[in-house]
Design a protein around this motif. Structure first.
Motif, PDB file in Angstrom:
ATOM      1  N   SER A   1      51.108 -29.778  42.769  1.00 46.44           N
ATOM      2  CA  SER A   1      50.317 -30.935  42.383  1.00 46.44           C
ATOM      3  C   SER A   1      51.189 -31.839  41.535  1.00 46.44           C
ATOM      4  CB  SER A   1      49.062 -30.507  41.621  1.00 46.44           C
ATOM      5  OG  SER A   1      49.401 -29.947  40.365  1.00 46.44           O
TER       6      SER A   1
ATOM      7  N   ASN B   1      45.696 -22.975  49.936  1.00 43.73           N
ATOM      8  CA  ASN B   1      44.691 -23.149  48.892  1.00 43.73           C
ATOM      9  C   ASN B   1      44.313 -24.610  48.674  1.00 43.73           C
ATOM     10  OD1 ASN B   1      44.196 -20.528  48.249  1.00 43.73           O
ATOM     11  ND2 ASN B   1      45.793 -20.393  46.707  1.00 43.73           N
ATOM     12  N   PHE B   2      44.907 -25.537  49.471  1.00 42.24           N
ATOM     13  CA  PHE B   2      44.529 -26.937  49.366  1.00 42.24           C
ATOM     14  C   PHE B   2      43.225 -27.177  50.106  1.00 42.24           C
ATOM     15  CE2 PHE B   2      49.181 -28.026  48.693  1.00 42.24           C
ATOM     16  CZ  PHE B   2      48.999 -28.428  47.384  1.00 42.24           C
TER      17      PHE B   2
ATOM     18  N   LYS C   1      38.790 -25.539  41.201  1.00 41.84           N
ATOM     19  CA  LYS C   1      39.379 -26.510  42.107  1.00 41.84           C
ATOM     20  C   LYS C   1      39.987 -27.650  41.295  1.00 41.84           C
ATOM     21  CE  LYS C   1      36.240 -25.541  45.961  1.00 41.84           C
ATOM     22  NZ  LYS C   1      35.227 -26.121  46.888  1.00 41.84           N
TER      23      LYS C   1
ATOM     24  N   PHE D   1      50.284 -21.885  39.717  1.00 41.35           N
ATOM     25  CA  PHE D   1      50.403 -23.161  40.416  1.00 41.35           C
ATOM     26  C   PHE D   1      51.271 -24.110  39.591  1.00 41.35           C
ATOM     27  CE2 PHE D   1      48.252 -27.153  42.116  1.00 41.35           C
ATOM     28  CZ  PHE D   1      48.909 -27.093  43.338  1.00 41.35           C
TER      29      PHE D   1
ATOM     30  N   VAL E   1      44.926 -32.350  43.311  1.00 41.24           N
ATOM     31  CA  VAL E   1      46.381 -32.225  43.284  1.00 41.24           C
ATOM     32  C   VAL E   1      47.064 -33.494  42.771  1.00 41.24           C
ATOM     33  CG1 VAL E   1      46.370 -30.537  45.127  1.00 41.24           C
ATOM     34  CG2 VAL E   1      46.685 -32.958  45.693  1.00 41.24           C
TER      35      VAL E   1
ATOM     36  N   ASP F   1      50.077 -25.573  51.727  1.00 43.68           N
ATOM     37  CA  ASP F   1      49.482 -24.483  50.965  1.00 43.68           C
ATOM     38  C   ASP F   1      48.056 -24.231  51.433  1.00 43.68           C
ATOM     39  OD1 ASP F   1      48.137 -23.061  48.820  1.00 43.68           O
ATOM     40  OD2 ASP F   1      49.906 -23.464  47.606  1.00 43.68           O
TER      41      ASP F   1
ATOM     42  N   GLY G   1      53.913 -28.118  48.249  1.00 44.66           N
ATOM     43  CA  GLY G   1      52.861 -27.261  47.715  1.00 44.66           C
ATOM     44  C   GLY G   1      52.640 -27.315  46.223  1.00 44.66           C
TER      45      GLY G   1
ATOM     46  N   HIS H   1      43.368 -28.015  44.847  1.00 42.16           N
ATOM     47  CA  HIS H   1      43.970 -26.698  44.940  1.00 42.16           C
ATOM     48  C   HIS H   1      43.094 -25.710  44.185  1.00 42.16           C
ATOM     49  CE1 HIS H   1      47.144 -23.631  45.128  1.00 42.16           C
ATOM     50  NE2 HIS H   1      46.785 -23.323  43.898  1.00 42.16           N
TER      51      HIS H   1
END
Length: 329
Positions: A267, A4-5, A23, A217, A26, A2, A265, A15
């Motif tokens: 958490s 966005n990590f 932020k 998410f 994860v 992902d 992808g 993430h």
């Protein structure tokens, strides 16, 4: 992986939540223990977790662990383990008996009081159903108390929690695609997170695709199949496929599950108060699964374990498990 990590100084990737820009580490440390343990045990486990490098802590009003988590945070600051509360990401959840429009903000105030915090990082609706207001006990639900949730008023109150600065992000837990769509139809602030049961034998592929398309998410709980709980099983931990992959990698089955979750992808909230396993759960980064190994995991038989049977009643809003999950079983 992902896009966005990101990676932070504690080596646990983060993430960036689409709707808030926050932020979120994860890898989270869960505090729902079945059967419950003494508050001091939870407090010491959280302190140990902070020492090891965990920065995301997951609790809920129904767990009865908000107070010891809060005490651990205070002590961690006093001991110099962290400089301030801002170094942590704290999640808690709205329990069903407070899932009524007028009770949401007071419930969050109560959680903050228990945690000795001024704000949460993430506040979730625990289940997409309400219980009649009143007292409750962990894992004890009277089906006669189950009533339909007024999604409009409850989500509006969740948005108010955000506007008041009581939480930096809001989201849901145990929501199907259809119920998420219902929320999105009127939400002014969409859910940032949907926390759900997810593991190699319940990979939530349909829900993952829906949430990715909507910018929501996913956080996984019961990554190991909730072994040892009243409703879980050993099927994940005893999987021959996972054992073979773990042996080939020189890892544990739990580490393979954690790495798999990271690679698809999502958490995760891991839950162990055992010091060695707490360390092992942090060691899912810096290596990877092969395409063949991922394919083998993807081909594992699928079925939901946490069915929500406690909310099913011929006299309530959901008559069957299929209805409760909108066919996603």
């Amino acid at each position: 992986m992902d896009s966005n990590f990101e990676t932070n100084c504690s080596s646990v990737p983060e993430h960036v939540l689409s709707w808030s820009g926050q932020k979120m580490p994860v890898l989270g440390f869960g505090t729902a223990v079945d059967p419950p343990v003494a508050p001091q045990v939870t407090k010491q486990a959280v302190l140990q977790a902070i020492k090891l490098g965990y920065r995301h802590f997951d609790t809920a009003s129904v767990y009865g662990t908000e107070q010891p988590v809060g005490e651990a945070i205070v002590e961690a600051i006093l001991l110099g383990l962290i400089k301030s509360r801002d170094e942590l990401f704290i999640t808690s959840k709205l329990w069903c008996n407070d899932a009524h429009g007028e009770l949401v903000v007071p419930a969050l105030h109560k959680s903050l009081q228990n945690l000795k915090l001024e704000y949460l990082d993430l506040y979730l609706i625990h289940w997409p159903v309400s219980l009649k207001p009143g007292s409750f006990k962990f894992l004890e639900i009277n089906t006669e108390d189950v009533v339909p949730m007024d999604f409009g008023s409850v989500w509006s109150a969740m948005e108010e929690c955000y506007k008041l600065g009581l939480t930096k992000s809001i989201g849901v837990s145990n929501f199907s695609c259809r119920k998420l769509a219902d929320i999105l139809a009127f939400a002014k602030i969409p859910p940032a997170v949907n926390q759900v049961e997810l593991n190699p034998m319940w990979n939530q592929k349909k829900l993952r695709e829906f949430c990715k398309a909507k910018g929501i998410f996913i956080t996984a709980f019961s990554l190991l199949g909730a072994s040892g709980t009243a409703w879980g099983s050993n099927r994940v931990m005893e999987s021959g496929v996972l054992k073979e992959i773990a042996e080939a990698k020189g890892k544990t089955v739990a580490q393979v599950c954690g790495r798999w979750a990271y690679e698809i992808g999502v958490s995760m909230v891991v839950k162990s108060f055992n010091g060695e396993r707490m360390k092992q759960n942090l060691e899912i980064f810096g290596w990877s699964l092969s395409q063949d190994e991922v394919k083998r995991i993807d081909n594992m038989p699928q079925s939901r374990h946490h069915r929500g049977d406690e909310f099913i009643s011929q006299h309530g809003p959901y008559k069957t498990v299929e209805e409760f999950w909108d066919g996603e079983i």
